[in-house]
Write a protein that holds these residues in place. Structure first.
Motif, PDB file in Angstrom:
ATOM      1  N   ILE A 181     -27.028 -19.722  49.092  1.00 15.81           N
ATOM      2  CA  ILE A 181     -27.154 -19.750  47.603  1.00 15.81           C
ATOM      3  C   ILE A 181     -27.960 -21.220  47.148  1.00 15.81           C
ATOM      4  N   LEU A 182     -27.766 -22.099  47.953  1.00 15.69           N
ATOM      5  CA  LEU A 182     -28.402 -23.438  47.400  1.00 15.69           C
ATOM      6  C   LEU A 182     -29.946 -23.528  47.962  1.00 15.69           C
ATOM      7  N   THR A 183     -30.066 -22.807  49.061  1.00 17.32           N
ATOM      8  CA  THR A 183     -31.498 -22.753  49.425  1.00 17.32           C
ATOM      9  C   THR A 183     -32.090 -21.773  48.762  1.00 17.32           C
ATOM     10  N   ALA A 184     -31.809 -21.168  47.755  1.00 15.05           N
ATOM     11  CA  ALA A 184     -32.492 -19.945  47.040  1.00 15.05           C
ATOM     12  C   ALA A 184     -32.763 -18.740  48.015  1.00 15.05           C
ATOM     13  N   GLU A 219     -35.681 -32.370  54.905  1.00 11.59           N
ATOM     14  CA  GLU A 219     -34.621 -33.389  54.181  1.00 11.59           C
ATOM     15  C   GLU A 219     -33.822 -32.444  53.237  1.00 11.59           C
ATOM     16  N   GLY A 220     -34.669 -32.160  52.356  1.00 16.14           N
ATOM     17  CA  GLY A 220     -33.704 -31.238  51.218  1.00 16.14           C
ATOM     18  C   GLY A 220     -32.895 -30.290  51.653  1.00 16.14           C
ATOM     19  N   THR A 221     -33.419 -29.603  52.729  1.00 13.42           N
ATOM     20  CA  THR A 221     -32.377 -28.685  53.223  1.00 13.42           C
ATOM     21  C   THR A 221     -31.441 -29.034  53.846  1.00 13.42           C
ATOM     22  N   THR A 222     -31.443 -30.275  54.603  1.00 13.55           N
ATOM     23  CA  THR A 222     -30.323 -30.563  55.332  1.00 13.55           C
ATOM     24  C   THR A 222     -29.502 -31.418  54.263  1.00 13.55           C
ATOM     25  N   ASP A 223     -29.895 -31.784  53.293  1.00 13.05           N
ATOM     26  CA  ASP A 223     -29.033 -32.264  51.878  1.00 13.05           C
ATOM     27  C   ASP A 223     -28.292 -31.197  51.540  1.00 13.05           C
ATOM     28  N   ASP A 256     -35.788 -29.347  44.417  1.00 11.53           N
ATOM     29  CA  ASP A 256     -36.696 -28.917  43.497  1.00 11.53           C
ATOM     30  C   ASP A 256     -35.855 -28.213  42.525  1.00 11.53           C
ATOM     31  N   ASP A 257     -36.269 -27.810  41.377  1.00 20.30           N
ATOM     32  CA  ASP A 257     -35.850 -27.308  40.107  1.00 20.30           C
ATOM     33  C   ASP A 257     -35.051 -26.143  40.345  1.00 20.30           C
ATOM     34  N   GLU A 258     -35.640 -25.215  41.156  1.00 17.99           N
ATOM     35  CA  GLU A 258     -34.767 -23.918  41.574  1.00 17.99           C
ATOM     36  C   GLU A 258     -33.699 -24.111  42.318  1.00 17.99           C
ATOM     37  N   ARG A 259     -33.650 -24.854  43.261  1.00 19.46           N
ATOM     38  CA  ARG A 259     -32.543 -25.310  44.230  1.00 19.46           C
ATOM     39  C   ARG A 259     -31.330 -26.058  43.255  1.00 19.46           C
ATOM     40  N   ALA A 260     -31.914 -26.926  42.366  1.00 22.89           N
ATOM     41  CA  ALA A 260     -30.933 -27.630  41.742  1.00 22.89           C
ATOM     42  C   ALA A 260     -30.264 -26.669  40.659  1.00 22.89           C
TER      43      ALA A 260
END
Length: 304
Positions: A181-184, A219-223, A256-260
């Motif tokens: 879900i978090l990674t769209a 980095e965003g994906t690991t977060d 990014d906005d989609e994953r936020a």
């Protein structure tokens, strides 16, 4: 002398005719160049030549820029150029340098492994070459046995993987769902590779075939992976009766906005069982949160 004079007069007349013809051609050329002179604001042909060279240089730079932008997009993990520029603007150079350093170290380890594998492969080829013709019959028998054992090993490995998938830890299963879900939807689930000496956590891409190591993720994906694991552990704690508030301090700084938006949807689900406090200094995240959870379930507190 008279003959020479007549000859020179004839040459002079011929030269004059050539001069008049050249002057007419020059005048025609100047007339044709007049619009270009006016457009480039050049006073003479020399300035026009300089303008043409500048135009050619600009065209070359434009082509080079377009090629660079295409290369950036091709290597941008599926993001658009604007998204990549925004991500770079919002990134932390120190964190990027640290991440690159860790990737370089990992690359060095992989190169060492490749070198060792290449050495082993060379030794194996040398040993195979050293076999004489008299051992071919025995080799055929050994090859048949190897194929049989290899097929048995692959079948056993497949059965083990299927068993692991059916009996995975509920924490890992839930973390995989949250990670998707978090990674769209870019990642479908999480897997554990237990074949090595140390188990490794892997991300299963949306094609259901590609496995990505944590060190190879952005980095965003690991977060997002870390958040999925923490939220899965939080849900288990809540089910066990430990109802503590969940404090989130700018979790989505690398989203990014989609994953936020996906992250807020997950936090809204968590808020049904325990309190969620989200701290941020990014106003656009506040608007995304409002659009996801609605005004009825959203409470905002600003600190001066």
């Amino acid at each position: 002398a008279a003959t020479l004079i007549d000859s020179l007069d004839e040459e002079a007349r011929r030269r004059a005719d050539q001069f008049e013809e050249a002057s007419a051609k020059l005048a025609t050329a100047d007339a044709a160049l007049a619009p270009a002179l006016a457009e480039t604001k050049s006073t003479d042909r020399a300035e026009l030549s300089e303008a043409i060279e500048r135009s050619r240089a600009k065209r070359r730079l434009t082509v080079e820029r377009a090629a660079i932008e295409r290369r950036i997009v091709e290597e941008g993990d599926g993001f658009t150029l604007d998204e990549l520029v925004a991500a770079v603007a919002a990134s932390n150079p120190d964190q990027i340098a640290s991440h690159v350093s860790s990737l370089d170290a990992r690359l060095g380890e992989l190169n060492d492994e490749v070198a060792a594998a290449a050495t082993a492969h060379g030794h194996a080829r040398s040993a195979f070459t050293a076999l004489d013709a008299g051992a071919k019959a025995e080799l055929e028998v050994l090859a048949e046995q190897y194929i049989l054992k290899r097929a048995q090993a692959l079948t056993l490995k497949w059965a083990i993987e299927k068993y692991r998938e059916r009996h995975q830890d509920p924490l890992l299963l839930r973390a995989g769902d949250l990670f998707s879900i978090l990674t769209a939807g870019r990642y479908a689930a999480l897997r554990v590779d237990a074949d090595g000496s140390v188990p490794r956590l892997l991300g299963l891409r949306d094609d259901r075939r590609t496995m990505v190591e944590v060190g190879a993720m952005s980095e965003g994906t690991t977060d997002q992976l870390f958040l999925a694991l923490r939220l899965a552990a939080l849900e288990q704690s809540v089910k066990a009766g430990v109802n503590l508030p969940f404090l989130a301090d700018d979790l989505f700084v690398n989203f990014d906005d989609e994953r936020a938006e996906a992250g807020f949807r997950v936090l809204a689900e968590v808020a049904c069982s325990t309190q969620v406090l989200f701290f941020t200094h990014h106003p656009h995240l506040v608007e995304i949160a409002k659009s996801v959870v609605g005004d009825d379930l959203h409470s905002k507190c600003e600190l001066a």
